[in-house]
Design a protein around this motif. Structure first.
Motif, short mmCIF file in Angstrom:
data_model
loop_
_atom_site.label_atom_id
_atom_site.label_comp_id
_atom_site.label_asym_id
_atom_site.label_seq_id
_atom_site.Cartn_x
_atom_site.Cartn_y
_atom_site.Cartn_z
N UNK A 1 -124.70 -30.52 -42.86
CA UNK A 1 -125.37 -31.58 -42.11
C UNK A 1 -124.94 -32.92 -42.68
N UNK A 2 -124.54 -33.84 -41.80
CA UNK A 2 -124.13 -35.18 -42.22
C UNK A 2 -125.05 -36.21 -41.61
N UNK A 3 -125.35 -37.24 -42.36
CA UNK A 3 -126.13 -38.36 -41.86
C UNK A 3 -125.14 -39.42 -41.37
N UNK A 4 -124.45 -39.11 -40.27
CA UNK A 4 -123.37 -39.97 -39.78
C UNK A 4 -123.78 -41.43 -39.57
N UNK A 5 -124.98 -41.72 -39.04
CA UNK A 5 -125.32 -43.13 -38.86
C UNK A 5 -125.33 -43.92 -40.17
N UNK A 6 -125.63 -43.26 -41.28
CA UNK A 6 -125.70 -43.96 -42.56
C UNK A 6 -124.46 -43.81 -43.41
N UNK A 7 -123.45 -43.11 -42.91
CA UNK A 7 -122.17 -43.04 -43.63
C UNK A 7 -121.46 -44.38 -43.47
N UNK B 1 -115.12 -39.86 -41.43
CA UNK B 1 -114.59 -38.50 -41.40
C UNK B 1 -115.77 -37.54 -41.39
N UNK B 2 -115.92 -36.79 -40.31
CA UNK B 2 -117.04 -35.87 -40.18
C UNK B 2 -116.67 -34.46 -40.63
N UNK B 3 -115.42 -34.09 -40.43
CA UNK B 3 -114.92 -32.79 -40.87
C UNK B 3 -113.45 -32.95 -41.20
N UNK B 4 -113.04 -32.42 -42.33
CA UNK B 4 -111.64 -32.46 -42.72
C UNK B 4 -111.33 -31.14 -43.41
N UNK B 5 -110.55 -30.29 -42.75
CA UNK B 5 -110.18 -28.99 -43.30
C UNK B 5 -108.73 -29.04 -43.75
N UNK B 6 -108.48 -29.25 -45.05
CA UNK B 6 -107.11 -29.35 -45.54
C UNK B 6 -106.27 -28.10 -45.27
N UNK B 7 -106.89 -26.94 -45.24
CA UNK B 7 -106.13 -25.70 -45.03
C UNK B 7 -105.52 -25.63 -43.64
N UNK C 1 -105.68 -28.38 -41.25
CA UNK C 1 -105.34 -29.68 -40.71
C UNK C 1 -106.33 -30.17 -39.67
N UNK C 2 -107.32 -29.34 -39.34
CA UNK C 2 -108.31 -29.73 -38.34
C UNK C 2 -109.23 -30.82 -38.90
N UNK C 3 -109.55 -31.79 -38.06
CA UNK C 3 -110.51 -32.81 -38.49
C UNK C 3 -111.24 -33.38 -37.28
N UNK C 4 -112.42 -33.90 -37.55
CA UNK C 4 -113.24 -34.56 -36.55
C UNK C 4 -113.60 -35.92 -37.12
N UNK C 5 -113.35 -36.97 -36.32
CA UNK C 5 -113.57 -38.32 -36.80
C UNK C 5 -114.35 -39.13 -35.77
N UNK C 6 -115.26 -39.94 -36.27
CA UNK C 6 -115.89 -40.96 -35.46
C UNK C 6 -115.07 -42.22 -35.74
N UNK C 7 -114.52 -42.83 -34.70
CA UNK C 7 -113.65 -43.99 -34.90
C UNK C 7 -114.17 -45.19 -34.12
N UNK C 8 -114.06 -46.33 -34.75
CA UNK C 8 -114.42 -47.59 -34.11
C UNK C 8 -113.17 -48.45 -34.05
N UNK C 9 -112.80 -48.82 -32.84
CA UNK C 9 -111.62 -49.64 -32.61
C UNK C 9 -112.05 -51.03 -32.18
N UNK C 10 -111.50 -52.05 -32.82
CA UNK C 10 -111.76 -53.42 -32.42
C UNK C 10 -111.10 -53.66 -31.07
N UNK C 11 -111.51 -54.69 -30.33
CA UNK C 11 -110.90 -54.98 -29.04
C UNK C 11 -109.37 -55.01 -29.14
N UNK C 12 -108.71 -54.23 -28.30
CA UNK C 12 -107.25 -54.20 -28.24
C UNK C 12 -106.57 -53.41 -29.35
N UNK C 13 -107.31 -52.93 -30.34
CA UNK C 13 -106.68 -52.16 -31.43
C UNK C 13 -106.07 -50.89 -30.86
N UNK C 14 -104.94 -50.50 -31.43
CA UNK C 14 -104.24 -49.36 -30.87
C UNK C 14 -103.75 -48.37 -31.90
#
Length: 143
Positions: free
Chosen positions: A26-32, A46-52, A54-67
């Motif tokens: 369980x992760x407290x994502x809002x407070x990470x 980074x919500x999940x990172x499995x080095x074995x 390569x799978x990962x789940x990320x919450x990402x925030x992009x600034x306007x126009x960021x690519x």
């Protein structure tokens, strides 16, 4: 309490093997904290990172126009847009919309003028045309 109801993790056994059930994480994502990335204007949690695998789940925030520069997906990628707009050459997603890309899909993606907050699920790291490393590779995942 029914057999399939809540119980302590150490008491539960797997159904398909004679061993304890691995515990949920369980992760407290809002407070990470938001972490900076090597991609200008993009922060992540980074919500999940499995080095074995390569799978990962990320919450990402992009600034306007960021690519995210030209890259190829090496396995299915799934993206759910929480806020703002997320675009590429093939289309765009707004709040609550979802896009998935098959292995081999090559594209450039960016946030709309209002920016974007997205949830990305990657089965394996992307390959970037400029040699840049994927978001999770510096953290031991997806080498």
């Amino acid at each position: 309490m029914p057999d399939d109801g809540p119980s302590k993790p150490f008491m539960r056994r797997r159904s398909t093997a004679d061993e304890p059930s691995p515990p949920s994480v369980f992760l407290d994502a809002p407070n990470m904290p938001w972490e900076t990335t090597k991609f200008p204007g993009i922060r992540m949690k980074m919500l999940l990172n499995d080095p074995a695998s390569g799978m990962c789940t990320k919450l990402m925030r992009l600034e306007p126009g960021a690519g995210v520069r030209l890259h190829e997906h090496t396995a299915v990628e799934q993206t759910w847009v929480i806020e703002g707009r997320f675009l590429d050459e093939e289309g765009e997603c707004g709040p609550g919309q979802f896009v998935w890309r098959p292995a081999g899909n090559t594209h450039v993606a960016w946030a709309g003028p209002e920016g974007a907050t997205i949830l990305g699920v990657f089965l394996k790291p992307n390959v970037f045309a400029d040699g840049r490393r994927f978001f999770s590779q510096d953290r031991g995942g997806g080498a």
